[in-house]
Design an enzyme around this catalytic site. Structure first.
Site, PDB file in Angstrom:
ATOM      1  N   CYS A  33     -11.425   3.390  -0.055  1.00 13.29           N
ATOM      2  CA  CYS A  33     -10.066   3.750   0.367  1.00 13.29           C
ATOM      3  C   CYS A  33      -9.778   2.870   1.565  1.00 13.29           C
ATOM      4  O   CYS A  33     -10.649   2.673   2.413  1.00 13.29           O
ATOM      5  CB  CYS A  33     -10.002   5.224   0.756  1.00 13.29           C
ATOM      6  SG  CYS A  33      -8.479   5.676   1.626  1.00 13.29           S
ATOM      7  N   GLU A  75      -5.531   8.652  10.610  1.00 15.11           N
ATOM      8  CA  GLU A  75      -4.135   8.549  11.057  1.00 15.11           C
ATOM      9  C   GLU A  75      -3.908   9.308  12.365  1.00 15.11           C
ATOM     10  O   GLU A  75      -2.975   9.018  13.097  1.00 15.11           O
ATOM     11  CB  GLU A  75      -3.193   9.010   9.942  1.00 15.11           C
ATOM     12  CG  GLU A  75      -3.286   8.047   8.755  1.00 15.11           C
ATOM     13  CD  GLU A  75      -2.197   8.208   7.714  1.00 15.11           C
ATOM     14  OE1 GLU A  75      -1.268   9.012   7.899  1.00 15.11           O
ATOM     15  OE2 GLU A  75      -2.275   7.497   6.688  1.00 15.11           O
ATOM     16  N   ASP A 107       0.857  -1.181   0.000  1.00 16.12           N
ATOM     17  CA  ASP A 107       0.000   0.000   0.000  1.00 16.12           C
ATOM     18  C   ASP A 107       0.893   1.230   0.000  1.00 16.12           C
ATOM     19  O   ASP A 107       2.085   1.142   0.288  1.00 16.12           O
ATOM     20  CB  ASP A 107      -0.875  -0.014   1.270  1.00 16.12           C
ATOM     21  CG  ASP A 107      -1.762   1.230   1.387  1.00 16.12           C
ATOM     22  OD1 ASP A 107      -2.402   1.567   0.386  1.00 16.12           O
ATOM     23  OD2 ASP A 107      -1.805   1.845   2.457  1.00 16.12           O
ATOM     24  N   CYS A 147      -4.149  -1.029  -2.159  1.00 14.19           N
ATOM     25  CA  CYS A 147      -4.226   0.417  -2.320  1.00 14.19           C
ATOM     26  C   CYS A 147      -5.169   0.659  -3.488  1.00 14.19           C
ATOM     27  O   CYS A 147      -4.968   0.095  -4.561  1.00 14.19           O
ATOM     28  CB  CYS A 147      -2.831   0.959  -2.634  1.00 14.19           C
ATOM     29  SG  CYS A 147      -2.811   2.665  -3.210  1.00 14.19           S
TER      30      CYS A 147
END
Length: 273
Positions: free
Chosen positions: A187, A155, A13, A76
């Site tokens: 995603c 994140e 990814d 990905c």
């Protein structure tokens, strides 16, 4: 060339998002070993050109082949959209992406033929989901919506934060107005926001998690090609992680979402491949 059944599966990814795919492989195919590569030096892929993404993908595939993997999962969406067809014929091992498995389930699940796709600018802009869904059922109407802020929120670890709910409400308003009944989380970061997205979209919308569907697809593919692991060769570290930068930050995030303690994350120079 004989492919070893007990060889690991390669997963790659642009960064940490593909860990959601690795997590589903760990859960659904527990005897498989994994070599994961996250291109943390060159993330994000969503804003890069097709040529660049194909070049990056080829470098990573060369690295994974050096690790003697028996199959590769392109975890990905952007690389699946731009590079998968370009590299597929160059390999003598099976390779799959995350777009087709998710699209297939969405086409089966939709009742009113209105399917939403959320993802990065690159993935949504490529129109790849729409193209694939229309091949499966020409009557399906696909409504795409880029949600660029979801990745930094994930994140940051703000999975259930009021800020994230507010952002999701704004992004998804348009999809609700268009009355979709199925939504592809296009995603690899987005499955981590599944409960927030589900809360905003409401019970009538089926969320498709391509990470889960890809793990099942991998299982079918390995079985078909007689490559399922025997589970006999036990290793102390069945899961190995490599990155192109920021190994400690990667490890911290991996440990927050994986059902397994990540001991080893090694930084490698991907440019030399």
């Amino acid at each position: 060339m004989k492919i070893e059944r007990d060889a690991p599966v390669g997963v790659f990814d642009s960064g940490v998002g593909g860990l959601t795919v690795a997590r589903e492989i760990m859960r659904n195919l527990p005897s498989e070993k994994i070599v994961y590569f996250g291109d943390t030096a060159r993330v994000p892929y969503g804003s890069k050109s097709r040529e660049t993404i194909i070049r990056y993908s080829r470098q990573i595939i060369r690295f994974l082949q050096e690790q003697e993997v028996k199959a590769i999962v392109v975890a990905c969406n952007t690389a699946s959209a731009f590079a998968l067809d370009a590299v597929r014929h160059e390999l003598d091992i099976p390779i799959i992406g995350v777009i087709e498995p998710g699209a297939r389930i969405a086409a089966q699940e939709t009742r009113n033929k209105r399917v939403g796709v959320i993802g990065t600018e690159g993935t949504v802009g490529s129109g790849i989901h729409a193209e694939y869904l229309k091949k499966l059922d020409p009557e399906i109407k696909v409504i795409g919506k880029p949600c660029p802020l979801f990745v930094p929120l994930v994140e940051e670890g703000w999975l259930h934060d009021p800020v994230t709910v507010e952002v999701a409400t704004r992004y998804l308003r348009e999809l609700k107005e268009k009355e979709i009944d199925t939504l592809i989380l296009g995603c690899t970061h987005y499955p981590l926001l599944r409960s927030t997205i589900g809360q905003v979209m409401g019970e009538g919308v089926r969320l498709v998690n391509p990470a889960y569907e890809t793990a099942l697809e991998l299982g079918r593919l390995l079985k078909e090609q007689d490559l399922l692991s025997t589970g006999k060769q036990q290793e102390e570290f069945p899961y190995r992680f490599y990155v192109s930068d920021l190994a400690d930050k990667f490890k911290e995030f991996a440990n927050s979402i994986l059902p397994y303690d990540v001991e080893m994350t090694q930084k490698i120079d991907i440019e030399k491949y």
